[in-house]
Design an enzyme around this catalytic site. Structure first.
Site, mmCIF file in Angstrom:
data_model
loop_
_atom_site.group_PDB
_atom_site.id
_atom_site.type_symbol
_atom_site.label_atom_id
_atom_site.label_comp_id
_atom_site.label_asym_id
_atom_site.label_seq_id
_atom_site.Cartn_x
_atom_site.Cartn_y
_atom_site.Cartn_z
ATOM 1 N N ARG A 35 30.855 -33.212 -2.126
ATOM 2 C CA ARG A 35 31.441 -32.893 -3.429
ATOM 3 C C ARG A 35 32.900 -33.332 -3.486
ATOM 4 O O ARG A 35 33.367 -33.860 -4.501
ATOM 5 C CB ARG A 35 31.314 -31.390 -3.707
ATOM 6 C CG ARG A 35 29.914 -30.942 -4.135
ATOM 7 C CD ARG A 35 29.762 -29.429 -4.069
ATOM 8 N NE ARG A 35 28.504 -28.980 -4.650
ATOM 9 C CZ ARG A 35 27.324 -29.051 -4.029
ATOM 10 N NH1 ARG A 35 27.252 -29.569 -2.807
ATOM 11 N NH2 ARG A 35 26.223 -28.609 -4.619
ATOM 12 N N SER A 188 19.000 -27.399 -7.897
ATOM 13 C CA SER A 188 20.277 -27.100 -8.555
ATOM 14 C C SER A 188 21.197 -28.310 -8.555
ATOM 15 O O SER A 188 22.170 -28.352 -9.315
ATOM 16 C CB SER A 188 20.966 -25.931 -7.852
ATOM 17 O OG SER A 188 21.385 -26.298 -6.546
ATOM 18 N N GLN A 189 20.905 -29.308 -7.706
ATOM 19 C CA GLN A 189 21.739 -30.510 -7.665
ATOM 20 C C GLN A 189 21.738 -31.262 -8.988
ATOM 21 O O GLN A 189 22.684 -32.000 -9.277
ATOM 22 C CB GLN A 189 21.299 -31.433 -6.531
ATOM 23 C CG GLN A 189 21.611 -30.876 -5.146
ATOM 24 C CD GLN A 189 21.066 -31.740 -4.025
ATOM 25 O OE1 GLN A 189 20.317 -32.696 -4.261
ATOM 26 N NE2 GLN A 189 21.425 -31.413 -2.800
ATOM 27 N N GLU A 335 17.997 -23.319 2.024
ATOM 28 C CA GLU A 335 18.225 -24.158 3.196
ATOM 29 C C GLU A 335 18.201 -23.350 4.495
ATOM 30 O O GLU A 335 18.043 -23.908 5.577
ATOM 31 C CB GLU A 335 19.556 -24.880 3.064
ATOM 32 C CG GLU A 335 20.757 -23.957 3.070
ATOM 33 C CD GLU A 335 22.014 -24.626 2.526
ATOM 34 O OE1 GLU A 335 23.040 -24.577 3.211
ATOM 35 O OE2 GLU A 335 21.949 -25.194 1.420
ATOM 36 N N HIS A 362 11.932 -30.700 -0.642
ATOM 37 C CA HIS A 362 13.130 -31.044 0.124
ATOM 38 C C HIS A 362 12.861 -32.263 1.014
ATOM 39 O O HIS A 362 11.965 -33.062 0.735
ATOM 40 C CB HIS A 362 13.598 -29.834 0.926
ATOM 41 C CG HIS A 362 14.480 -28.909 0.132
ATOM 42 N ND1 HIS A 362 15.576 -28.279 0.663
ATOM 43 C CD2 HIS A 362 14.437 -28.533 -1.171
ATOM 44 C CE1 HIS A 362 16.158 -27.549 -0.266
ATOM 45 N NE2 HIS A 362 15.477 -27.679 -1.389
ATOM 46 N N ARG A 366 8.887 -28.305 3.384
ATOM 47 C CA ARG A 366 9.299 -27.430 4.482
ATOM 48 C C ARG A 366 8.341 -26.257 4.696
ATOM 49 O O ARG A 366 8.184 -25.784 5.822
ATOM 50 C CB ARG A 366 10.726 -26.931 4.249
ATOM 51 C CG ARG A 366 11.773 -28.002 4.560
ATOM 52 C CD ARG A 366 13.190 -27.523 4.324
ATOM 53 N NE ARG A 366 14.152 -28.516 4.807
ATOM 54 C CZ ARG A 366 15.422 -28.551 4.488
ATOM 55 N NH1 ARG A 366 15.920 -27.642 3.665
ATOM 56 N NH2 ARG A 366 16.224 -29.482 4.979
ATOM 57 N N ARG A 407 16.621 -29.658 9.552
ATOM 58 C CA ARG A 407 16.466 -28.210 9.718
ATOM 59 C C ARG A 407 15.155 -27.841 10.419
ATOM 60 O O ARG A 407 15.053 -26.768 11.012
ATOM 61 C CB ARG A 407 16.612 -27.504 8.372
ATOM 62 C CG ARG A 407 17.983 -27.755 7.745
ATOM 63 C CD ARG A 407 18.438 -26.680 6.819
ATOM 64 N NE ARG A 407 19.618 -27.111 6.067
ATOM 65 C CZ ARG A 407 20.860 -27.068 6.519
ATOM 66 N NH1 ARG A 407 21.103 -26.614 7.736
ATOM 67 N NH2 ARG A 407 21.868 -27.478 5.774
ATOM 68 N N LYS A 432 21.722 -36.125 10.437
ATOM 69 C CA LYS A 432 21.873 -36.067 8.983
ATOM 70 C C LYS A 432 23.055 -35.188 8.591
ATOM 71 O O LYS A 432 23.822 -35.516 7.678
ATOM 72 C CB LYS A 432 20.586 -35.524 8.353
ATOM 73 C CG LYS A 432 20.608 -35.375 6.842
ATOM 74 C CD LYS A 432 19.268 -34.845 6.357
ATOM 75 C CE LYS A 432 19.282 -34.498 4.886
ATOM 76 N NZ LYS A 432 19.437 -35.673 4.015
#
Length: 447
Positions: A35, A188-189, A335, A362, A366, A407, A432
């Protein structure tokens, strides 16, 4: 073509023979770094990012901005002190020199959601076409929310009607902006992407979410806080505005000198190690106030049997030797789900993880991946409509596949602390967001 050896190699997950007692310097936040890069690229004057995260996702963002005409200088100062990231890189800083956004350019998004979603609005402001491409998995991740919204706001985009990558944004040097409705229930991105560039649109932007529940609200709050810090005027539901509506007023953005916080979500496996082994882990420089979703780990891991102490020097989590199951809604902090699922698989009672159906979209699905991999080690995990139900069982060794998902790799490492013989396929995928994870992990264990 032969497969990449890093993708096929098996990493023996270290087994903890005793309680962990360690201090772990967690690298900077990916969410804040990317950001900050976007806002610095849109600013009217140069800015600094100190202790930025250097990982695949952030380097992809930096290279993409360079391709679009932004100069980013990297420096390392040996005189700087502190420890938010790798101590050897504690003095690293990036100077961002915005000089107009230009095409033609080609952007490789890899499989980074922030790059594939935050940069198309910038590309619409560029003077020329910008082509976006990425890893095969990136073609499957939803992008229609950003594409459709940008078209409403005046952009021209060629995506052959897919609503996904690859695509070309034909920048016209400016964008009208104004009101737009989007369904951001899958990410939400979509909201953050439009808000970040909104100050540079001729009319600003008014984003109205019209879908079902909105996941990962803390990430939108992070976007809003960072916009306000560089001089943007933002009206939000929390500040008395309409529900599910965010407004950004057009205006110049300031260049700032920003120090990046440690990535609290990336601290999760290390804190989990204290919980799983009944040990103690200190994460230096944990912020007293933050919009990072990972801050909720303090509450969740306390409920699961740990004890958290937040002091000026950082956060200390001490395990009790027991892990308790949990019933928790993770909709705002999805996440964290893989790491919490890994800990829950080692608990003394069942767990239900709710509110995370969006995780199916994602880096990989996941929920399906966690179910399959934990069950193949002897676990008992079932998918629900919006999450997972986990019944602890005695686990055994085996291969824990990662699906190119960082993750998933760290979740497997957590299980490996308590279960001998766990082998992580493609631990390199942790680059990543955390390039030094294997070294940090073995260092925590004193190896």
């Amino acid at each position: 073509m032969a497969p990449n050896p890093a993708h096929t190699a098996l990493w023996p997950a270290p087994h903890a023979s005793e309680a962990v007692d360690a201090t772990v310097h967690v690298p900077g936040s990916k969410s804040v770094t990317n950001r900050a890069l976007v806002l610095a690229a849109l600013a009217s004057e140069p800015g600094w990012l100190r202790r930025p995260l250097r990982s695949r996702d952030t380097l992809l963002m930096a290279e993409a901005l360079r391709a679009m005409g932004v100069e980013i200088e990297e420096t390392v100062s040996s005189s700087s002190t502190g420890g938010a990231g790798n101590p050897e890189r504690a003095g690293e800083a990036w100077r961002v020199l915005p000089d107009g956004l230009r095409g033609p350019a080609t952007v490789d998004v890899g499989n980074a959601g922030t790059v594939m979603r935050f940069l198309p609005p910038l590309a619409a402001l560029a003077d020329g076409p910008v082509r976006f491409d990425g890893d095969p998995r990136s073609y499957e991740r939803p992008l229609n929310g950003v594409i459709d919204a940008l078209r409403v706001l005046g952009a021209r985009i060629d995506d052959d009607g897919r609503g996904s990558l690859p695509m070309t944004v034909h920048g016209g040097g400016a964008l009208d902006g104004g009101p737009v409705e989007i369904d951001a229930s899958s990410s939400s991105q979509f909201v953050s992407a439009l808000l970040l560039s909104g100050p540079r649109f001729n009319q600003g932007v008014e984003v109205r979410h019209i879908g079902s529940s909105l996941p990962s609200l803390p990430h939108i709050r992070m976007t809003v806080d960072m916009l306000r810090a560089v001089g943007a005027q933002v009206d939000t539901p929390e500040s008395g505005g309409e529900p599910n509506v965010w407004r950004v007023t057009p205006g110049a953005l300031l260049g700032r000198d920003l120090t990046i916080e440690p990535d609290l979500s990336n601290a999760q496996p290390f804190l989990a190690a204290a919980l799983v082994t009944g040990g103690r882990v200190l994460i230096p420089d944990w912020p007293a106030r933050t919009t990072q979703p990972g801050d909720r780990l303090r509450e969740i891991f306390t409920e699961m049997g740990g004890c958290c102490e937040l002091a000026d020097y950082g956060l200390v989590l001490t395990g009790s030797g027991s892990i308790h199951g949990i019933d928790v809604d993770l909709g705002d902090v999805g996440e964290l789900t893989p790491g919490i699922a890994a800990v829950a698989a080692l608990a003394d009672s069942p767990s239900t993880l709710r509110g995370v159906s969006h995780l199916r979209l994602h880096e990989t699905d996941r929920l399906a991946a966690l179910t399959k991999e934990i069950n193949e080690l002897g676990g008992d995990v079932t998918e629900t409509a919006d999450g997972l139900h986990i019944r602890p069982r005695r686990l055994h060794g085996g291969i824990f596949h990662t699906y190119d998902d960082h993750r998933m790799a760290t979740a497997g490492a957590i299980i490996g602390l308590a279960v001998e013989g766990v082998q992580i396929e493609n631990v390199a995928t942790t680059a990543k967001t955390m390039p030094d994870f294997p070294e940090l992990w073995t260092g925590m264990l004193g190896a």
